[in-house]
Design a protein around this motif. Sequence first.
Motif, short mmCIF file in Angstrom:
data_model
loop_
_atom_site.label_atom_id
_atom_site.label_comp_id
_atom_site.label_asym_id
_atom_site.label_seq_id
_atom_site.Cartn_x
_atom_site.Cartn_y
_atom_site.Cartn_z
N GLY A 114 36.31 17.13 28.65
CA GLY A 114 35.80 18.49 28.79
C GLY A 114 35.38 19.06 27.44
O GLY A 114 34.31 19.65 27.31
N PHE A 115 36.22 18.84 26.44
CA PHE A 115 35.89 19.34 25.11
C PHE A 115 34.83 18.47 24.44
O PHE A 115 33.96 18.96 23.73
CB PHE A 115 37.15 19.42 24.24
CG PHE A 115 38.09 20.51 24.67
CD1 PHE A 115 37.82 21.83 24.32
CD2 PHE A 115 39.20 20.25 25.45
CE1 PHE A 115 38.66 22.86 24.73
CE2 PHE A 115 40.03 21.27 25.86
CZ PHE A 115 39.77 22.57 25.50
N LYS A 116 34.90 17.16 24.70
CA LYS A 116 33.92 16.24 24.11
C LYS A 116 32.52 16.52 24.66
O LYS A 116 31.56 16.62 23.93
CB LYS A 116 34.32 14.80 24.43
CG LYS A 116 34.88 14.06 23.22
CD LYS A 116 35.15 12.60 23.57
CE LYS A 116 36.49 12.17 23.03
NZ LYS A 116 37.12 11.11 23.81
N ASP A 117 32.43 16.63 25.99
CA ASP A 117 31.12 16.78 26.63
C ASP A 117 30.71 18.25 26.75
O ASP A 117 29.59 18.54 27.16
CB ASP A 117 31.14 16.14 28.03
CG ASP A 117 31.52 14.68 27.97
OD1 ASP A 117 31.49 14.11 26.85
OD2 ASP A 117 31.87 14.10 29.02
N GLY A 118 31.61 19.16 26.48
CA GLY A 118 31.24 20.57 26.45
C GLY A 118 31.43 21.31 27.76
O GLY A 118 31.09 22.48 27.85
N TYR A 119 31.99 20.68 28.82
CA TYR A 119 32.18 21.46 30.05
C TYR A 119 33.44 22.33 29.99
O TYR A 119 33.67 23.14 30.88
CB TYR A 119 32.09 20.61 31.32
CG TYR A 119 33.08 19.47 31.48
CD1 TYR A 119 34.36 19.71 31.94
CD2 TYR A 119 32.70 18.16 31.21
CE1 TYR A 119 35.25 18.67 32.10
CE2 TYR A 119 33.59 17.11 31.37
CZ TYR A 119 34.86 17.37 31.82
OH TYR A 119 35.75 16.35 31.98
N ILE A 120 34.26 22.14 28.98
CA ILE A 120 35.31 23.12 28.71
C ILE A 120 34.98 23.75 27.36
O ILE A 120 34.85 23.04 26.37
CB ILE A 120 36.70 22.47 28.64
CG1 ILE A 120 37.01 21.74 29.95
CG2 ILE A 120 37.78 23.52 28.38
CD1 ILE A 120 38.37 21.07 29.97
N PRO A 121 34.81 25.07 27.31
CA PRO A 121 34.44 25.70 26.04
C PRO A 121 35.56 25.57 25.02
O PRO A 121 36.74 25.55 25.37
CB PRO A 121 34.20 27.16 26.40
CG PRO A 121 34.90 27.36 27.69
CD PRO A 121 34.89 26.05 28.40
N LYS A 122 35.18 25.49 23.76
CA LYS A 122 36.13 25.30 22.67
C LYS A 122 37.19 26.41 22.63
O LYS A 122 38.32 26.20 22.24
CB LYS A 122 35.36 25.28 21.34
CG LYS A 122 35.94 24.37 20.30
CD LYS A 122 35.02 24.29 19.08
CE LYS A 122 34.86 25.67 18.46
NZ LYS A 122 33.89 25.72 17.36
N GLU A 123 36.79 27.62 23.04
CA GLU A 123 37.71 28.77 23.04
C GLU A 123 38.96 28.49 23.86
O GLU A 123 40.02 29.05 23.60
CB GLU A 123 37.03 30.02 23.60
CG GLU A 123 36.00 30.65 22.69
CD GLU A 123 34.62 30.06 22.92
OE1 GLU A 123 34.53 28.94 23.46
OE2 GLU A 123 33.64 30.71 22.53
#
Lengths: 337, 426
Positions: free
Chosen positions: B243-252
């Motif tokens: 999720g964090f790698k591919d961006g579907y979970i925002p870094k926040e």
Amino acid sequence: MSIVSEPIAENAARGRKNRRKRSGRNGGLHSGDGRMALYLLGPTMIMLALIVGYPVLNAIYKSFLTDPGLDDSTGLFNEGNDWNGTANYAHWILQRCNAVGGGTESCPAGNLGSQFWDSVWVTLGFTVVTVIIEVIIGMLFALMMHQAFRGRSLVRVAVLIPWAVPTAVIAKLWVVIFDPQGVLNNVLGTSFAWTSEAGPARMAIVIADVWKTTPFIALLILAGLQGISSEVYESAKVDGANAWQRFWRITLPLVKPALAVAVIFRALDVLRMYDLPWVLTQGSNGTQTISILVVKELASKLNSAAALSTITFVLIFAIALALVRLFNANIVDRGTR
Amino acid sequence: MRGKGAAALAGVLSSVLVLSACGGGSDSDSAGETNTGRGPFTFVTGKDLSGIMPFVAEEWNKAHPDEQVTIKQQSDAADQQLSDLQQHFQAKDPDYDVVTVDVVWTAEFAAKGWIVPLKGDLAIDQGTLIPATVEAATYNGTQYAAPYDSDGGLLYYRTDLVKEAPKTWEELITSCEGKTTSGTITGSKPGCYAGQLASYEGLTVNASEAINAAGGTIVSEDGKSAAVDSAQAASGLDFLVNGFKDGYIPKEALGFKETESLNAFAAGDLMYLRNWPYAYAQLSGDSKVKGKFGVAPLPGPEGGGASTLGGHSAAISAYSKNQASALDFLKFLQSEEIQRNSLVKGAKAPVIASLYDDAELNEEFGYLATLKESISTAVPRPVTPFYPAVTQAIQTNAYAALQGKSSTADALKDMAASINSAAAGG
């Protein structure tokens, strides 16, 4: 504040001299004086022994005992409290953990033991960085507040406010400011996850701590400044010293005793810092101070936590003693010269 | 002079140590002793934020004039409740008769001998309850506490962005394409998915859910040895890591706890949110997504995720003198009357299965049917007497993986090693 701390610094210096003088004629006291002193000091000593002495000694004793372990046959915990030698200390300092099936192994990541040295460096880092910044800004504040200008008392009150608010409350305030959708990102127009990465998270804690405690240092320095006679400056001016020379040669040396007190107090405070990083980050992202580690360990292992707080105690004690000797040497030198 | 200075310093500094001496000695010798005493007793529970306890006390005291209950409310913070209980149990306080136990404390309290097993004279019929709630109150095959409220994770989704909630992780990720931003929450589009992923208890919940959904387990049956270093667990944790790698979970989300994640969803900054049922009322009130969100069971790798079980049980102290009265009170807490009132007045999820099918209640609480599905497929967090160390092991290593500081495989290996070392005494 200034009214109070000024005499304290002076009295401390005077007290040292007096004690030297007195030491030679202690035998000259009437025995009635001695008994009276005992009566007066007794209650305080007993109180101190009860509320400070006993817990400290008890904690040190416990730090050499085992914590409760699980009895495999019953599934229940035994009492622990068996003699454990220095194993609890090895757990922290050498990062040795009990291995399955007996013996010890290097503590795996995720065990609190493996986080000891990180916490020590983080705590020391916070101490050095915040105290240096606070002394510099505090000095500027103090010099400013020392000048006579309209609205000076207003400035003094404004500077005092952050110091007067409880740390936990302030920490909550900074949580709102550093929130990804919070004030700071809105003002800067960024979308920075302040408390989710080591660098920014540490910076956030330094900023919050400096904001809160600079007033403390500023006020102590101000007290020191007010003790310097204006005649000294006037004669320096007559001798042709410029502003920089007056600061460097007169203000700084004369304000040193007050500065020493401020630095020692702040250093001790930061070394046991708990509330600010706990509220802001829960100690994640490289902001875990030793005190946070102690409290986390306390959740499951009392005696091991006692060992850690004893280590913390010794560490802080050593640093405090070093600071006292460093500053004291200078103060005494100057006083006797 | 120097000696005096040092002594004074010692005095100041020793406040550091005072903290560690507050605990006192621990004890487990009087385990298993039960009695059939009756009389007034005390129910110790966390701060009653939802205002349901006055009703409980009133109803009980009306029916039991000789066995009056006094309700003692603790702090509203779970860690403070826990340390309060630990201190009173260590002091063998007979005035803490019935205590509220968070699901994750059960095993520790049982293994310390602080709470009595509910068997023999103190047996209690749990036939009407959702089985998962009873399982979480069971240690070494024996039930130690009576569940009286429950909690399960739900997927909140934006009905204005998707018609139907995704059933699998794959569907969730695909449905976000084009509608969400990647990496951070910026601009007009929301981020795709978030849960509670800051390094705290919430991460243990979220990571366990991902691992359990993929068929992995964290601790094996015995409650001691780690079982988390497996391919299934890795594929589960990867849902969050990627999720964090591919961006579907925002870094926040690395800083999100319950409140932060809920605020982000309420502000329209998220398309999907994993949260507890309490969020429903808040989102239906004053929020930007009012009327534009729905709830669904958590997704999994191939449909049907596995929620982590939350909630509370009541347990009888081993030091109580009135255990028979206490047992009746446990049954009373589980009665339909109290369960219904707690739901209506305090939005507490009931433990009685049949209440979830009640038409009237379903009308008032739109999420009830979904919640039942979530709770009945829920997996308790590891039932282990070493829970504090185990949750540390999960949080620390899962967080390192989410931040990309260690690979999923390494994180799970370290997680397993530190869980094992916790059981060996750290």
